[in-house]
Design a protein around this motif. Sequence first.
Motif, mmCIF file in Angstrom:
data_model
loop_
_atom_site.group_PDB
_atom_site.id
_atom_site.type_symbol
_atom_site.label_atom_id
_atom_site.label_comp_id
_atom_site.label_asym_id
_atom_site.label_seq_id
_atom_site.Cartn_x
_atom_site.Cartn_y
_atom_site.Cartn_z
ATOM 1 N N ARG A 1 0.847 -1.190 0.000
ATOM 2 C CA ARG A 1 0.000 0.000 0.000
ATOM 3 C C ARG A 1 0.883 1.240 0.000
ATOM 4 O O ARG A 1 2.025 1.196 0.451
ATOM 5 C CB ARG A 1 -0.929 0.046 1.218
ATOM 6 C CG ARG A 1 -0.235 -0.043 2.555
ATOM 7 C CD ARG A 1 -1.021 0.672 3.639
ATOM 8 N NE ARG A 1 -0.824 2.108 3.552
ATOM 9 C CZ ARG A 1 -1.476 2.988 4.301
ATOM 10 N NH1 ARG A 1 -2.371 2.581 5.152
ATOM 11 N NH2 ARG A 1 -1.237 4.291 4.185
ATOM 12 N N ARG A 19 -2.288 8.209 1.365
ATOM 13 C CA ARG A 19 -3.492 7.960 0.589
ATOM 14 C C ARG A 19 -4.265 9.251 0.318
ATOM 15 O O ARG A 19 -5.199 9.250 -0.471
ATOM 16 C CB ARG A 19 -4.395 6.977 1.334
ATOM 17 C CG ARG A 19 -3.759 5.612 1.545
ATOM 18 C CD ARG A 19 -4.752 4.641 2.140
ATOM 19 N NE ARG A 19 -4.218 3.297 2.232
ATOM 20 C CZ ARG A 19 -4.930 2.227 2.531
ATOM 21 N NH1 ARG A 19 -6.215 2.350 2.770
ATOM 22 N NH2 ARG A 19 -4.375 1.030 2.596
ATOM 23 N N ARG A 66 -12.307 9.903 -2.971
ATOM 24 C CA ARG A 66 -11.951 8.520 -2.694
ATOM 25 C C ARG A 66 -12.462 7.603 -3.797
ATOM 26 O O ARG A 66 -13.285 7.998 -4.625
ATOM 27 C CB ARG A 66 -12.512 8.096 -1.325
ATOM 28 C CG ARG A 66 -11.906 8.879 -0.166
ATOM 29 C CD ARG A 66 -12.414 8.379 1.175
ATOM 30 N NE ARG A 66 -13.846 8.607 1.329
ATOM 31 C CZ ARG A 66 -14.563 8.140 2.355
ATOM 32 N NH1 ARG A 66 -13.974 7.416 3.288
ATOM 33 N NH2 ARG A 66 -15.860 8.396 2.437
ATOM 34 N N GLU A 86 -12.045 3.758 -0.581
ATOM 35 C CA GLU A 86 -10.614 3.684 -0.292
ATOM 36 C C GLU A 86 -9.952 4.952 -0.824
ATOM 37 O O GLU A 86 -10.275 5.428 -1.909
ATOM 38 C CB GLU A 86 -9.963 2.465 -0.969
ATOM 39 C CG GLU A 86 -10.503 1.122 -0.520
ATOM 40 C CD GLU A 86 -9.927 0.691 0.820
ATOM 41 O OE1 GLU A 86 -9.022 1.393 1.329
ATOM 42 O OE2 GLU A 86 -10.367 -0.337 1.356
ATOM 43 N N ALA A 90 -5.951 -0.174 -3.568
ATOM 44 C CA ALA A 90 -6.692 -0.936 -2.558
ATOM 45 C C ALA A 90 -8.128 -1.183 -3.017
ATOM 46 O O ALA A 90 -8.674 -2.282 -2.831
ATOM 47 C CB ALA A 90 -6.665 -0.200 -1.228
#
Length: 459
Positions: free
Chosen positions: A33, A37, A419, A437, A442
């Motif tokens: 990951r 993010r 997102r 996510e 992801a």
Amino acid sequence: MTQRDGTRHSGGITAGDGERERTFAALPPSRGRAFARTWWGTRWLKALEDTALDGEQLRRGRGFARQGAVGAVTVRPGRVTAVVRDRDGTAHRADVLLQELTETDWRRLLEVTARESGHLAALLDGEMPPRLVEDAQSVGVELLPGIGDLDPECGCEAWDHCPHTAALSYQLARLLDEDPFVLLLLRGRTQRELLDELGARSTAGAASAAGTASAHDPAGSRGGSMTGGKPQGVPAEEAFALGAILPPLPAPPPPVETPGGAPSLEGVGTPPATGVDAGALEFLVSDTASRAQQLLRDALSPSHAYSAPPVPLTQFQDAVRLAAAGPDQRIVERLSANCGIPPVSFRAAVRAWELGGLVGLTVWEESWTPEAEAMARARDQLATAWAEEDAPPPQLHVNRARWNTPDGCAQLRYGPDGRWWPYAMEHGTWWPAGGAEADPAAALAVALRQNEPGRGERS
């Protein structure tokens, strides 16, 4: 429209939000990951990568962070600290320094934050709104770090960013993703201090407004004067501004722990009139009680004064919301029939609401054209995730905010909340495959997993 999905990191904080030092427990190893993010977490890492002179040190730092070599992270104004261990177990104290904002900078930042109620509401909901950063820049305040702003200090005595300070910086990006108030603490203010100062500005603004109103009304038409034989009363803003000299307000009502239940209407008393569904009416009464409890809880929350009122739901959106509450199947069928769409599409819409509330349903309903910068960032995130897996990223077909796999079985949808939402094709219908996510890689993994044999079968 922020989805409260329970993913924010809150464990390990040993000091409250009003303290000038917060310590976060060591994060577990992270593989497969991206470290950042969110767009503001990505900007933090860009400042690190633009500042460091040796890319090899950054690569080793990423490895340390992924392996869980970074201990508890302590954040205080101007400095973040952690112990980072080498592969042989040798411990080094690593610090990354970021200059605090001056009092003048904070005054300007508070002014732009107070002008736009949505700025604070977003921060309290774990988001760093781009408009806040842009408004701060417009008055000469750089909230996010830039090139050369992250200064390293390490016990290994390296003069530039070493693997230990790099690992700490990568780990801090994960914390910033979950709580933008960490960045504000680094810049010099705790969450409590920020809320108190904004509250003081709100009170001062109300007092100023009341004084201006008095200057324009020398005859004193407020404060109990008579107009047409009736007392006028006092404007609410003036009463709040002058609260110190007025009688105290009554205490707010206590929170309601459990909403009241609906009365039993079936089989009791006079039979209902023709066409009245007593069971459906009981369900609506229960739903009304639950919504009233939620409205009261929101009104009593500290962020209520800074939050914009919710946008009213459309008739379709409210029907989906009611169906997601789990009534009897006959009530769901009535709701579906009144919406004028196929039952399978209605069930998919209900699933979208269950996973993401109004935001999730909006993503299911609408397609829009995102900014090119957001799409480019998503491609970079996908490429990075697959590079770490030693495999090429899938070649997705892009149609505005919807990205499809070549076989047409999985889809990513980019929402207005920034997102990514996974979707899977089942029997000719796109079904929401999971919650939102921040990382498109992801979300894609969830969508692909939904199409594995034996999963995701719906009629």
